[in-house]
Design a protein around this motif. Sequence first.
Motif, PDB file in Angstrom:
ATOM      1  N   LEU A 167      80.013  -3.910  36.071  1.00  0.00           N
ATOM      2  CA  LEU A 167      80.014  -2.526  35.611  1.00  0.00           C
ATOM      3  C   LEU A 167      81.446  -2.077  35.413  1.00  0.00           C
ATOM      4  O   LEU A 167      82.338  -2.495  36.152  1.00  0.00           O
ATOM      5  N   ARG A 168      81.669  -1.200  34.441  1.00  0.00           N
ATOM      6  CA  ARG A 168      82.991  -0.586  34.314  1.00  0.00           C
ATOM      7  C   ARG A 168      83.221   0.290  35.533  1.00  0.00           C
ATOM      8  O   ARG A 168      82.268   0.793  36.141  1.00  0.00           O
ATOM      9  N   ILE A 169      84.456   0.481  35.894  1.00  0.00           N
ATOM     10  CA  ILE A 169      84.789   1.236  37.093  1.00  0.00           C
ATOM     11  C   ILE A 169      84.242   2.663  37.037  1.00  0.00           C
ATOM     12  O   ILE A 169      83.803   3.196  38.047  1.00  0.00           O
ATOM     13  N   ASN A 170      84.225   3.278  35.862  1.00  0.00           N
ATOM     14  CA  ASN A 170      83.703   4.640  35.777  1.00  0.00           C
ATOM     15  C   ASN A 170      82.188   4.696  35.999  1.00  0.00           C
ATOM     16  O   ASN A 170      81.624   5.766  36.162  1.00  0.00           O
ATOM     17  N   ARG A 171      81.518   3.542  36.030  1.00  0.00           N
ATOM     18  CA  ARG A 171      80.075   3.476  36.306  1.00  0.00           C
ATOM     19  C   ARG A 171      79.790   2.767  37.634  1.00  0.00           C
ATOM     20  O   ARG A 171      78.656   2.389  37.907  1.00  0.00           O
ATOM     21  N   ALA A 172      80.804   2.564  38.454  1.00  0.00           N
ATOM     22  CA  ALA A 172      80.667   1.791  39.693  1.00  0.00           C
ATOM     23  C   ALA A 172      79.694   2.421  40.669  1.00  0.00           C
ATOM     24  O   ALA A 172      79.007   1.732  41.411  1.00  0.00           O
ATOM     25  N   GLY A 173      79.591   3.735  40.674  1.00  0.00           N
ATOM     26  CA  GLY A 173      78.684   4.408  41.595  1.00  0.00           C
ATOM     27  C   GLY A 173      77.218   4.224  41.259  1.00  0.00           C
ATOM     28  O   GLY A 173      76.348   4.429  42.118  1.00  0.00           O
ATOM     29  N   ASP A 174      76.912   3.820  40.035  1.00  0.00           N
ATOM     30  CA  ASP A 174      75.518   3.671  39.619  1.00  0.00           C
ATOM     31  C   ASP A 174      74.758   2.614  40.420  1.00  0.00           C
ATOM     32  O   ASP A 174      73.557   2.734  40.612  1.00  0.00           O
ATOM     33  N   ALA A 175      75.446   1.571  40.867  1.00  0.00           N
ATOM     34  CA  ALA A 175      74.760   0.473  41.555  1.00  0.00           C
ATOM     35  C   ALA A 175      74.927   0.512  43.074  1.00  0.00           C
ATOM     36  O   ALA A 175      74.392  -0.352  43.760  1.00  0.00           O
ATOM     37  N   VAL A 176      75.635   1.496  43.606  1.00  0.00           N
ATOM     38  CA  VAL A 176      75.833   1.569  45.059  1.00  0.00           C
ATOM     39  C   VAL A 176      74.499   1.695  45.781  1.00  0.00           C
ATOM     40  O   VAL A 176      74.226   0.976  46.747  1.00  0.00           O
ATOM     41  N   ASN A 177      73.643   2.595  45.334  1.00  0.00           N
ATOM     42  CA  ASN A 177      72.341   2.768  45.991  1.00  0.00           C
ATOM     43  C   ASN A 177      71.483   1.516  45.906  1.00  0.00           C
ATOM     44  O   ASN A 177      70.770   1.178  46.853  1.00  0.00           O
ATOM     45  N   ASN A 178      71.542   0.801  44.784  1.00  0.00           N
ATOM     46  CA  ASN A 178      70.791  -0.448  44.656  1.00  0.00           C
ATOM     47  C   ASN A 178      71.287  -1.493  45.648  1.00  0.00           C
ATOM     48  O   ASN A 178      70.498  -2.182  46.296  1.00  0.00           O
ATOM     49  N   ALA A 179      72.603  -1.625  45.760  1.00  0.00           N
ATOM     50  CA  ALA A 179      73.176  -2.602  46.685  1.00  0.00           C
ATOM     51  C   ALA A 179      72.803  -2.256  48.125  1.00  0.00           C
ATOM     52  O   ALA A 179      72.465  -3.142  48.921  1.00  0.00           O
ATOM     53  N   ASN A 193      71.830 -11.588  45.398  1.00  0.00           N
ATOM     54  CA  ASN A 193      71.630 -10.542  44.390  1.00  0.00           C
ATOM     55  C   ASN A 193      72.973 -10.004  43.907  1.00  0.00           C
ATOM     56  O   ASN A 193      73.865  -9.744  44.708  1.00  0.00           O
ATOM     57  N   LYS A 194      73.084  -9.823  42.580  1.00  0.00           N
ATOM     58  CA  LYS A 194      74.302  -9.277  41.986  1.00  0.00           C
ATOM     59  C   LYS A 194      73.954  -8.082  41.122  1.00  0.00           C
ATOM     60  O   LYS A 194      72.958  -8.098  40.396  1.00  0.00           O
ATOM     61  N   PHE A 195      74.792  -7.048  41.229  1.00  0.00           N
ATOM     62  CA  PHE A 195      74.643  -5.851  40.414  1.00  0.00           C
ATOM     63  C   PHE A 195      75.936  -5.653  39.644  1.00  0.00           C
ATOM     64  O   PHE A 195      76.942  -5.287  40.200  1.00  0.00           O
ATOM     65  N   VAL A 229      71.821 -17.221  53.792  1.00  0.00           N
ATOM     66  CA  VAL A 229      72.453 -16.323  52.840  1.00  0.00           C
ATOM     67  C   VAL A 229      73.188 -15.239  53.608  1.00  0.00           C
ATOM     68  O   VAL A 229      72.646 -14.654  54.541  1.00  0.00           O
ATOM     69  N   ALA A 230      74.430 -14.982  53.228  1.00  0.00           N
ATOM     70  CA  ALA A 230      75.188 -13.912  53.866  1.00  0.00           C
ATOM     71  C   ALA A 230      74.567 -12.571  53.506  1.00  0.00           C
ATOM     72  O   ALA A 230      74.124 -12.366  52.376  1.00  0.00           O
ATOM     73  N   THR A 231      74.530 -11.680  54.449  1.00  0.00           N
ATOM     74  CA  THR A 231      73.891 -10.391  54.194  1.00  0.00           C
ATOM     75  C   THR A 231      74.899  -9.251  54.237  1.00  0.00           C
ATOM     76  O   THR A 231      74.596  -8.174  54.700  1.00  0.00           O
ATOM     77  N   GLU A 232      76.084  -9.494  53.754  1.00  0.00           N
ATOM     78  CA  GLU A 232      77.048  -8.418  53.654  1.00  0.00           C
ATOM     79  C   GLU A 232      77.147  -7.977  52.201  1.00  0.00           C
ATOM     80  O   GLU A 232      76.740  -8.698  51.292  1.00  0.00           O
ATOM     81  N   ILE A 233      77.668  -6.788  52.001  1.00  0.00           N
ATOM     82  CA  ILE A 233      77.899  -6.300  50.647  1.00  0.00           C
ATOM     83  C   ILE A 233      79.331  -6.646  50.277  1.00  0.00           C
ATOM     84  O   ILE A 233      80.264  -6.303  50.988  1.00  0.00           O
ATOM     85  N   VAL A 234      79.473  -7.348  49.168  1.00  0.00           N
ATOM     86  CA  VAL A 234      80.796  -7.721  48.681  1.00  0.00           C
ATOM     87  C   VAL A 234      80.976  -7.094  47.304  1.00  0.00           C
ATOM     88  O   VAL A 234      80.154  -7.295  46.417  1.00  0.00           O
ATOM     89  N   ALA A 235      82.050  -6.338  47.158  1.00  0.00           N
ATOM     90  CA  ALA A 235      82.383  -5.733  45.868  1.00  0.00           C
ATOM     91  C   ALA A 235      83.453  -6.603  45.213  1.00  0.00           C
ATOM     92  O   ALA A 235      84.593  -6.645  45.670  1.00  0.00           O
ATOM     93  N   HIS A 236      83.065  -7.331  44.177  1.00  0.00           N
ATOM     94  CA  HIS A 236      84.000  -8.178  43.435  1.00  0.00           C
ATOM     95  C   HIS A 236      84.583  -7.340  42.299  1.00  0.00           C
ATOM     96  O   HIS A 236      83.841  -6.918  41.410  1.00  0.00           O
TER      97      HIS A 236
END
Length: 145
Positions: free
Chosen positions: A118-130, A113-115, A53-60
């Motif tokens: 999210l709408r762009i105005n809520r994009a920061g909510d999942a940064v810490n989880n990722a 894992n996928k988080f 499994v790749a272990t990079e963070i990808v923002a789609h």
Amino acid sequence: MEIKNSSILIAIILVIALPTTTMVVAYMLTKNPALRPLARTLNDEAIYRGEAVATEIVAHIRWTTGRQKSFTQRELSNVVQRAFRAHGVTARVVFETADSSDPVSITYQVGRNKFGPLRINRAGDAVNNAIAVYRMYQMSAPVRR
């Protein structure tokens, strides 16, 4: 005399650059990491075959074309990357264009894992989880010596 020297220089450049250029084009067409020149990592082929499994963070980012936006793709990409760099982590941003009037959305993926989405105005909510999941992957990775 000058034309002869120029043609020799061009021939030397072609002989050196042609194999690498060919491999880059083959990689771009097939996405097979075995064809990527000079940039191989230890588990690229295992990831390609599905054994690791790749272990990079990808923002789609789902970039919709049917509504006006007050930001560009480049600005959005920079904001997302800065959010991760603030935590000492790099993220890769991938845009998917969709012909829709839905709002722009983002999904963070770390390994399997996928988080989101999210709408762009809520994009920061999942940064810490990722980032937390990314660091768990890093802690569980075997130490190479």
